[in-house]
Every structure is written in C-alpha cells, then in structure tokens.
Design an enzyme around this catalytic site. Structure first.
Site, PDB file in Angstrom:
ATOM      1  N   SER A  78       0.871  -1.175   0.000  1.00 46.86           N
ATOM      2  CA  SER A  78       0.000   0.000   0.000  1.00 46.86           C
ATOM      3  C   SER A  78       0.905   1.222   0.000  1.00 46.86           C
ATOM      4  CB  SER A  78      -0.931  -0.050   1.216  1.00 46.86           C
ATOM      5  OG  SER A  78      -1.744   1.084   1.256  1.00 46.86           O
ATOM      6  N   TYR A 117      -5.230   7.896  -6.203  1.00 49.43           N
ATOM      7  CA  TYR A 117      -4.174   6.929  -5.836  1.00 49.43           C
ATOM      8  C   TYR A 117      -4.359   6.481  -4.381  1.00 49.43           C
ATOM      9  CZ  TYR A 117       0.502   5.388  -4.332  1.00 49.43           C
ATOM     10  OH  TYR A 117       1.553   4.686  -3.787  1.00 49.43           O
ATOM     11  N   LYS A 129      -5.376   2.787  -2.694  1.00 47.66           N
ATOM     12  CA  LYS A 129      -4.606   2.138  -1.624  1.00 47.66           C
ATOM     13  C   LYS A 129      -5.484   1.937  -0.378  1.00 47.66           C
ATOM     14  CE  LYS A 129      -0.466   1.866  -3.680  1.00 47.66           C
ATOM     15  NZ  LYS A 129       0.078   0.568  -4.138  1.00 47.66           N
TER      16      LYS A 129
END
Ligand SMILES: NC(=O)c1ccc[n+]([C@@H]2O[C@H](COP(=O)([O-])OP(=O)(O)OC[C@H]3O[C@@H](n4cnc5c(N)ncnc54)[C@H](OP(=O)(O)O)[C@@H]3O)[C@@H](O)[C@H]2O)c1
Length: 285
Positions: free
Chosen positions: A137, A151, A155
């Site tokens: 992650s 983004y 994650k």
C-alpha cells in the site's frame, strides 16, 4: 530444494521496491518468480541466479497473464509461499483535473491488480495450508495527501480489502501484511508518476503544492528500498507478522498524527454521536 527455501512471486520486479526485493530474496537463498510487463528487464537476474529465478511476463491487469504466472510458479517450483503485490503507480493532481480513464486505470492496477493476483493464488495457498500475502500500500492508503485523491483511494481500498481477507484466510494458515511506505527512492515519482490530464489554477495552492513537494524530493527521498527489502524478508520469517507494516520515519510520523487526530475527534463527538441506538439491540454490548 530444501523445505526451508521459500518460493516468492513478486509483481513489478523491474525497478524500485520490486527489484530490490527480488535481489534481496535471491541473495537470501530463496526462489523467485520475478515478474514484469517487459520481462527482458529481468535478464540480469536470470543470468546471475539461473537455478532460483524464473522471469515471467505479467501485467497485473491482464487476467490471462495473472493465471499463467501462478501456473508457472507451481510448475517451476511446486508451490508459492509468498505473494508480493508490489506493482503500482501514482496518479497526481486534483480530483477535478484527472481524466476519467486515468482514474479507472489507477484502480485497475493498484487495487484490482492485487485482487486479481490474490484470487488466482488462493487455491494454491489453501491447498498448501500456508502462505503469506504482502500488499504494497502506501502511507497515502492510511492518511491521504492532497493531490493523491484517487491513488490514495485505491490504496485505502487495498487496505480495506486486505483487512477482511486477512480474517477470511487466517484460519486457513494464510497470513496477510499491508506494507505502508513513505517516500522511498525508486522510480515512483520519476518515470512512473502519472500527472492529471488537465491543470486548473484554482488548485495551485493545494494539490499543486504537493506536486511541487514531490518534484523537490525526487532523487532524495529518505527511504532506501534495499533496507525495506530486508525488513520484508524479516516479516515473512517472523512467527507473528503484523497486519500493517509502516516503513520509514516520514510514514511513522504521518501514521501517528492520524491516529491522534482520529482519537481526538472520536472522543470529542462520542457523547453526541454514539447515542443513536434503539434502547435494546443485540449489539448493545
Ligand atoms: N516509492 C515510494 O515512495 C512509494 C511509497 C508508497 C508506496 N509505494 C508503492 O510501492 C510499489 C512499487 O513502486 P516503486 O516505488 O518501486 O516504483 P517503481 O520503481 O516505479 O516500480 C513500480 C513497479 O510497478 C510496475 N507496474 C506498474 N503497473 C503495472 C502493471 N499494470 N502490471 C505489472 N506491473 C506494473 C512497474 O513496471 P514497469 O517497469 O513495467 O513500469 C514497476 O516494476 C507501488 O505499489 C507504489 O504505489 C511507493
């Protein structure tokens, strides 16, 4: 192959964390299915470790290649002990600035890529009754940055999925660890970073500042991927691996700040917001 030798399958072995980890695991004496979208980038591993590495073409968004990579691992080394879902890339800009495809592509790789790999490897790990999945992650997957809305969201999704899957597969002997690095010196900010399709001046002082920060630290990020690789090997060998592994001082500070602010906010609002239940409920206690 001695039974203590582990078989790793690592996505995104071409550069950065994936390359450092592939190198470290091979030096450590374990076997690796090293994977890349351009497997010719892995030729140096094949030349130096012909017995213990197999280079395989793998784009994690391509289900045919995902299944073929797992099949190759089993036909080459008989098993998979560790899957490292490392492949991923950043998308930077304000939410309004991204192209539609840019957002979906980012989720396809950072979230669904890992989902594809986990679903394909689980039958193997279940039949072995053991295995370890490491999901790469980011600190942005626990406390997000302005400019990383999509983004970071991908994650966060990876972390949410990992928490539940960890509980589902734990009783089957399979462990899951979420890895949360801060800025590390890889190709992440350089060639791999995708910038938003459009720019809107109104975001210069928010996400724009974060983009400037990334540009400034490129090449001098504090994190050393070779040191991270040693920690990952240690975690895999540990009897009690963590669900979350935070890497680097920057990430530790950010993680602690978020926990403190969550606790503060939770306490501040509990008296008002917790009193929303029926008088009797099976979940009262
Ligand atoms: N470096 C950091 O500061 C940092 C911080 C937090 C989290 N991370 C995470 O760490 C992971 C590794 O990144 P990195 O820092 O090592 O950057 P990197 O050097 O750019 O490496 C990224 C790797 O992912 C691969 N990749 C991207 N899309 C792929 C796809 N669809 N299928 C297969 N492989 C794909 C790249 O392959 P190609 O060579 O083909 O492009 C490359 O091997 C990522 O998940 C990233 O989000 C990095």
């Amino acid at each position: 192959m001695p039974s203590s030798t582990k078989v790793w399958l690592i996505t995104g072995s071409s550069t950065g964390f994936g390359r450092s980890l592939t190198e470290a695991v091979l030096k450590h004496g374990d076997c690796v299915i090293a994977t890349a979208r351009k497997p010719e980038q892995l030729q140096d591993f094949v030349e130096r470790y012909p017995e213990t590495v197999k280079a395989v073409r793998l784009d994690v968004t391509n289900l045919t290649e995902v299944k073929a990579a797992i099949d190759t691992a089993v036909s080459t080394f008989d098993r998979v002990d560790v899957l490292v879902n490392n492949a991923g890339y950043g998308l930077v800009g304000a939410l309004e600035e991204y192209g539609e495809d840019q957002m979906r592509q980012n989720f396809e790789t950072n979230f669904f890529g890992a989902v594809n790999m986990i679903r394909a490897v689980l039958p193997v790990l279940r039949s072995q009754g053991q295995g370890h999945i490491l999901n790469m992650s980011a600190i942005a997957g626990f406390t997000n940055e302005l400019g990383f809305s999509i983004y970071g969201a991908a994650k966060f999704a990876l972390e949410g999925m990992s928490e539940a899957v960890s509980g589902e597969v734990g009783p089957l002997g399979i462990r899951v660890t979420i890895v949360e690095p801060g800025p590390f010196r890889t190709d992440f900010i350089g060639r791999s970073l995708v910038r938003a399709e459009h720019t809107i001046d109104a975001y210069n002082e928010t996400s724009g500042k974060f983009i400037q920060f990334l540009d400034q630290i490129e090449g001098s990020q504090p994190g050393d991927p070779d040191k991270a690789a040693q920690v990952l090997i240690h975690v895999v060998e540990s009897d009690h691996p963590p669900l979350r592994l935070v890497l680097g001082q920057y990430a530790y500070r950010k993680f602690q700040q978020k926990i403190q602010s969550l606790t503060h906010e939770l306490d501040e609002w509990e008296a008002i917001a917790a009193n929303t239940d029926f008088e009797t409920t099976p979940l009262s206690h």
